[in-house]
Design a protein around this motif. Structure first.
Motif, PDB file in Angstrom:
ATOM      1  N   ARG A 134       3.439  26.107 -24.817  1.00 17.94           N
ATOM      2  CA  ARG A 134       3.143  24.715 -25.173  1.00 17.94           C
ATOM      3  C   ARG A 134       1.847  24.321 -24.491  1.00 17.94           C
ATOM      4  N   ALA A 135       0.871  23.918 -25.296  1.00 22.06           N
ATOM      5  CA  ALA A 135      -0.426  23.482 -24.771  1.00 22.06           C
ATOM      6  C   ALA A 135      -0.634  22.021 -25.131  1.00 22.06           C
ATOM      7  N   VAL A 136      -0.970  21.198 -24.133  1.00 23.95           N
ATOM      8  CA  VAL A 136      -1.141  19.759 -24.323  1.00 23.95           C
ATOM      9  C   VAL A 136      -2.522  19.365 -23.805  1.00 23.95           C
ATOM     10  N   TYR A 137      -3.258  18.625 -24.617  1.00 26.82           N
ATOM     11  CA  TYR A 137      -4.536  18.075 -24.173  1.00 26.82           C
ATOM     12  C   TYR A 137      -4.298  16.639 -23.739  1.00 26.82           C
ATOM     13  N   GLU A 138      -4.557  16.350 -22.467  1.00 25.97           N
ATOM     14  CA  GLU A 138      -4.299  15.030 -21.869  1.00 25.97           C
ATOM     15  C   GLU A 138      -5.630  14.341 -21.583  1.00 25.97           C
ATOM     16  N   PRO A 139      -6.165  13.554 -22.537  1.00 30.83           N
ATOM     17  CA  PRO A 139      -7.473  12.928 -22.311  1.00 30.83           C
ATOM     18  C   PRO A 139      -7.419  11.844 -21.223  1.00 30.83           C
ATOM     19  N   TRP A 140      -8.362  11.901 -20.302  1.00 28.64           N
ATOM     20  CA  TRP A 140      -8.568  10.888 -19.263  1.00 28.64           C
ATOM     21  C   TRP A 140      -7.376  10.738 -18.315  1.00 28.64           C
ATOM     22  N   VAL A 141      -6.458  11.685 -18.313  1.00 33.18           N
ATOM     23  CA  VAL A 141      -5.244  11.505 -17.516  1.00 33.18           C
ATOM     24  C   VAL A 141      -5.547  11.406 -16.026  1.00 33.18           C
ATOM     25  N   ASN A 142      -6.636  12.045 -15.575  1.00 33.27           N
ATOM     26  CA  ASN A 142      -6.947  12.002 -14.145  1.00 33.27           C
ATOM     27  C   ASN A 142      -7.417  10.626 -13.684  1.00 33.27           C
ATOM     28  N   LEU A 143      -7.758   9.751 -14.657  1.00 29.90           N
ATOM     29  CA  LEU A 143      -8.069   8.372 -14.273  1.00 29.90           C
ATOM     30  C   LEU A 143      -6.849   7.672 -13.683  1.00 29.90           C
ATOM     31  N   LEU A 144      -5.661   8.154 -14.028  1.00 30.11           N
ATOM     32  CA  LEU A 144      -4.447   7.587 -13.439  1.00 30.11           C
ATOM     33  C   LEU A 144      -4.437   7.769 -11.925  1.00 30.11           C
ATOM     34  N   TRP A 145      -4.744   8.980 -11.482  1.00 28.03           N
ATOM     35  CA  TRP A 145      -4.696   9.260 -10.042  1.00 28.03           C
ATOM     36  C   TRP A 145      -5.902   8.624  -9.340  1.00 28.03           C
ATOM     37  N   GLU A 189      12.785   5.493 -11.773  1.00 27.13           N
ATOM     38  CA  GLU A 189      11.389   5.066 -11.666  1.00 27.13           C
ATOM     39  C   GLU A 189      11.300   3.543 -11.697  1.00 27.13           C
ATOM     40  N   ASN A 190      12.092   2.944 -12.574  1.00 23.08           N
ATOM     41  CA  ASN A 190      12.037   1.486 -12.730  1.00 23.08           C
ATOM     42  C   ASN A 190      12.441   0.745 -11.459  1.00 23.08           C
ATOM     43  N   VAL A 191      13.458   1.269 -10.746  1.00 23.76           N
ATOM     44  CA  VAL A 191      13.939   0.527  -9.579  1.00 23.76           C
ATOM     45  C   VAL A 191      12.961   0.634  -8.404  1.00 23.76           C
ATOM     46  N   VAL A 195       0.844  -1.208   0.000  1.00 21.86           N
ATOM     47  CA  VAL A 195       0.000   0.000   0.000  1.00 21.86           C
ATOM     48  C   VAL A 195       0.873   1.249   0.000  1.00 21.86           C
ATOM     49  N   PHE A 196       1.877   1.283   0.867  1.00 26.82           N
ATOM     50  CA  PHE A 196       2.755   2.453   0.924  1.00 26.82           C
ATOM     51  C   PHE A 196       3.527   2.626  -0.381  1.00 26.82           C
ATOM     52  N   LEU A 197       4.026   1.528  -0.930  1.00 27.53           N
ATOM     53  CA  LEU A 197       4.794   1.600  -2.170  1.00 27.53           C
ATOM     54  C   LEU A 197       3.921   2.076  -3.317  1.00 27.53           C
ATOM     55  N   THR A 198       2.679   1.609  -3.362  1.00 25.41           N
ATOM     56  CA  THR A 198       1.743   2.070  -4.393  1.00 25.41           C
ATOM     57  C   THR A 198       1.518   3.569  -4.280  1.00 25.41           C
ATOM     58  N   GLY A 199       1.246   4.038  -3.057  1.00 22.73           N
ATOM     59  CA  GLY A 199       1.038   5.461  -2.849  1.00 22.73           C
ATOM     60  C   GLY A 199       2.263   6.286  -3.198  1.00 22.73           C
ATOM     61  N   GLY A 200       3.451   5.780  -2.845  1.00 21.64           N
ATOM     62  CA  GLY A 200       4.673   6.515  -3.147  1.00 21.64           C
ATOM     63  C   GLY A 200       4.937   6.629  -4.637  1.00 21.64           C
ATOM     64  N   ILE A 201       4.742   5.531  -5.364  1.00 22.49           N
ATOM     65  CA  ILE A 201       4.957   5.570  -6.820  1.00 22.49           C
ATOM     66  C   ILE A 201       3.948   6.498  -7.486  1.00 22.49           C
ATOM     67  N   ALA A 202       2.678   6.419  -7.071  1.00 24.82           N
ATOM     68  CA  ALA A 202       1.647   7.280  -7.654  1.00 24.82           C
ATOM     69  C   ALA A 202       1.945   8.757  -7.388  1.00 24.82           C
ATOM     70  N   LEU A 203       2.398   9.063  -6.171  1.00 31.24           N
ATOM     71  CA  LEU A 203       2.708  10.450  -5.831  1.00 31.24           C
ATOM     72  C   LEU A 203       3.910  10.953  -6.629  1.00 31.24           C
ATOM     73  N   GLY A 204       4.899  10.090  -6.820  1.00 31.25           N
ATOM     74  CA  GLY A 204       6.041  10.473  -7.642  1.00 31.25           C
ATOM     75  C   GLY A 204       5.653  10.715  -9.085  1.00 31.25           C
ATOM     76  N   SER A 205       4.736   9.908  -9.594  1.00 32.13           N
ATOM     77  CA  SER A 205       4.256  10.096 -10.961  1.00 32.13           C
ATOM     78  C   SER A 205       3.513  11.424 -11.094  1.00 32.13           C
TER      79      SER A 205
END
Length: 663
Positions: free
Chosen positions: A615-626, A245-247, A216-226
């Motif tokens: 620079r303008a970027v449209y990021e579709p559905w990106v908030n589904l990641l979080w 990131e890989n390690v 659980v902690f590792l998941t939260g840490g990786i998500a927060l880093g992303s």
């Protein structure tokens, strides 16, 4: 004076760890209750001393004590307090002290909460945990003392890397380390079980909560880093397949496999060798990541590329810990009985396939991370392995895993009817085809793999919800469904939520990668750029003074079809103390999607007439990641709160004839 007390506390913590590493092991071998009982006292003492040392370092940062080298090199009087405190673990020395503290806290956790664990196993587990602590405390005191002094003390510090002065990076390392280092206690349980010569369902029950907590902690840490990389680095991406990131990702993959393998060991007394091996490999990958990041082998925006001599020390720890545990495993594993039998089409078979795919995914990431380093060492040639390699290897494996994740929970233990399980998912299959048809109609220009990934994610979400609905008989007896849902173990709800979270995460990753749109333009006040139907206009450029930075801020307005939608600001910040620039993006959220805007300097500002690059970027559905990541964390926490994991394991049965003898 407080810094000296912190140094003294670290020295005493090393002494406590040395005692803890020897006496309980001797006591377990002799059956001496007093010596075995010393493990509890020394584990708690070590945690207290490590906590005091860490508090002393945090205090030095909070009061800006620049007579401490670590504070001088990583802080500044004008820095906000939250980042002064976060700088305590933002350096090499401070992060290692945090590592040592968490290592001691997990040991103390077993000492306090492990009353149901047999005395010999607990004593050996805490002794192995102390072996690890001795290695890192020695490393800290001999090569990376966080309390080294400067004389005379400077009046001002040189500041922390500006990229790390972000709330995401203030919280990311502690969460990541709680996961990284939390796997140490699972490793200690595994080595202790090998020394004792016994692995059984009761052992798996004791190990599961600690594995789940670390996961659980590792998941939260990786998500927060992303999320930090997405919002702070200014490139609009959330994962770069950076080696650092890989390690952190590899131990997560191994821990995920371990969680599923431990379930089979607990329920069916099977996969014992596999579970022990995964427990060893998960923490070994954490140690490997520590070596890679701190040895100077890698340079990264968030790596501690420091003295290679320190890397040699960690390499020695790595060889002893990994080599010793694997050698012990090689000796003991052949004597482990295989446990319950099962047919290939069964829940055990599904979990076995799950682990094989996760193991292959881990190997894929490991190869992509190490290959450039090995090639450079042999030939001197420098290459990078990035997204194209991982898209071609890792992504298809992830989709295969998601298919099995959707089907596996529907299969009973021991033997199963595959046709019957698939028949229960007919509605889900129709939903998958419908969603894929809609997405194909919406974005006909996207890659085929993106369309397949959306279908697989829909399958996983639908199958997970269908399995949960079947357990509570949602459609057969809706009136009593709520009562049945309340009576279900929390682990069942947590599993469903986590599996759905993986599906949601796949949707976000797919859409934000496959259908991203971006536009660039030289921008001065009054100029506009269009992307995905949005018009972004720079209305002004202003100078803003922050606490320890100066910003060139672009003020932006966003409209669509001539209708104003909102305003944004995007900045280029300069940190005088560190003499570095950062890019601060402006993000306008539109449902699950983002409009991501940055303002950067032109390559040739004279030729651009002083304009900036918009620079303008449209990021579709990106908030589904979080959202998906949050569902994983909540699902894991919900499972961890299950009463079956909180009350401890049942009393061990007598050893079966032919089992490995206990020492």
């Amino acid at each position: 004076m407080i810094a000296e007390l912190g140094h003294l506390a670290l020295t005493l913590a090393l002494a406590a760890a040395l005692v803890q590493s020897v006496l309980p092991m001797v006591g377990a071998a002799r059956g001496d209750a007093a010596l075995m009982g010393s493990a509890r006292a020394t584990a708690i003492l070590q945690a207290g001393l490590s906590g005091f040392a860490f508090a002393a370092l945090v205090n030095a940062f909070a009061v800006s004590d620049f007579s401490v080298v670590n504070v001088y090199e990583n802080s500044h009087t004008l820095k906000p307090m939250i980042f002064k405190i976060a700088a305590a673990w933002g350096s090499h020395e401070g992060s290692l002290l945090l590592w040592v503290l968490i290592l001691a806290l997990f040991g103390a956790g077993v000492a306090i909460l492990g009353a149901g664990v047999p005395e010999r196993l607990r004593a050996r587990t805490l002794a192995v945990q102390a072996w690890i602590a001795v290695g890192f405390l020695t490393f800290l005191l001999l090569t990376s003392n966080p309390f080294d002094r400067l004389d005379p003390a400077p009046l001002e510090g040189t500041d922390l890397n500006p990229l790390l002065q972000h709330v995401g990076l203030a919280l990311h390392p502690p969460l990541l380390y709680l996961g990284y280092v939390g796997l140490s206690i699972v490793f200690s349980f595994a080595v202790a079980a090998l020394i004792e010569g016994r692995v059984d369902p009761a052992w798996a029950r004791w190990v599961r909560p600690w594995t789940l907590a670390a996961w659980v902690f590792l998941t939260g840490g990786i998500a927060l880093g992303s999320w930090w990389a997405y919002s702070e680095l200014g490139w609009g991406g959330w994962w770069f397949w950076d080696p650092v990131e890989n390690v952190s990702f590899m131990p997560w993959l191994a821990a995920t496999a371990l969680l599923h393998s431990a379930i089979v060991t607990e329920k069916r007394d099977a996969f014992k060798s596999w579970t022990i091996l995964l427990a060893i490999l998960a923490f070994s990958l954490s140690l490997f990541g520590t070596f890679i990041v701190r040895s100077g082998l890698l340079t990264s925006v968030h790596a501690f590329a420091v003295d290679p001599e320190r890397g040699i020390y960690i390499l020695g720890l790595l060889v002893v810990a990994i080599g010793g545990s694997l050698a012990l495993f090689a000796v003991r594993a052949p004597a482990m009985e295989p446990g319950g039998l099962f047919r290939p089409i069964s829940r055990e078979g599904g979990l076995l396939m799950n682990n094989l795919v996760l193991g292959t995914m881990t190997g894929t990431v490991l190869f992509g991370t190490l290959y450039p380093l090995v090639l450079e060492g042999i030939t001197g040639e420098q290459i990078s392995v990035g997204a194209p390699y991982f898209d071609a290897t890792f992504v298809p494996l992830m989709l295969v895993l998601a298919v099995f994740m959707g089907l596996g929970p529907l299969l009973p233990w021991k033997r199963a009817d595959l046709a019957g399980a698939l028949a229960r998912l007919r509605v889900v299959a129709v939903l998958v085809l419908a969603v894929m048809a809609v997405v194909w109609w919406w974005r006909t220009d996207g890659p085929v793999l993106g369309l397949v990934a959306v279908g697989v994610a829909t399958w996983l979400i639908g199958a997970s919800l269908a399995e949960w609905a079947g357990r509570v008989k949602l459609f057969a007896d809706p009136g009593a469904a709520l009562r049945r849902a309340r009576s279900l173990p929390r682990a069942a709800h947590g599993m469903m939520l986590a599996h759905v979270g993986v599906g949601v995460l796949i949707l976000g990753a797919t859409a934000s990668t496959a259908w991203k749109e971006e536009a660039l333009a030289f921008a001065a006040p009054g100029t506009s750029v269009e992307v995905a139907g949005y018009t972004v206009t720079m209305t002004d450029r202003v100078r803003v003074d922050g606490p320890n930075w100066i910003a060139d801020r672009g003020v932006l307005s966003v409209s669509r079809g001539g209708e104003a939608i909102g305003d944004l600001t995007a900045e280029r910040r300069f940190y005088p103390a560190a003499n570095r620039w950062t890019t601060e993006s402006g993000i306008l959220r539109r449902g699950f999607s983002d409009l991501y805007v940055t303002v950067t300097e032109a390559v040739n500002e004279d030729a651009a007439g002083g304009a900036r690059v918009l620079r303008a970027v449209y990021e579709p559905w990106v908030n589904l990641l979080w959202i998906g990541s949050a569902m994983l964390v909540v699902g894991g926490a919900l499972s961890l709160s299950d009463r079956r994991l909180r009350v401890g394991a049942p009393r061990r049965a007598a050893p079966a004839r032919g089992a490995m003898p206990a020492e």
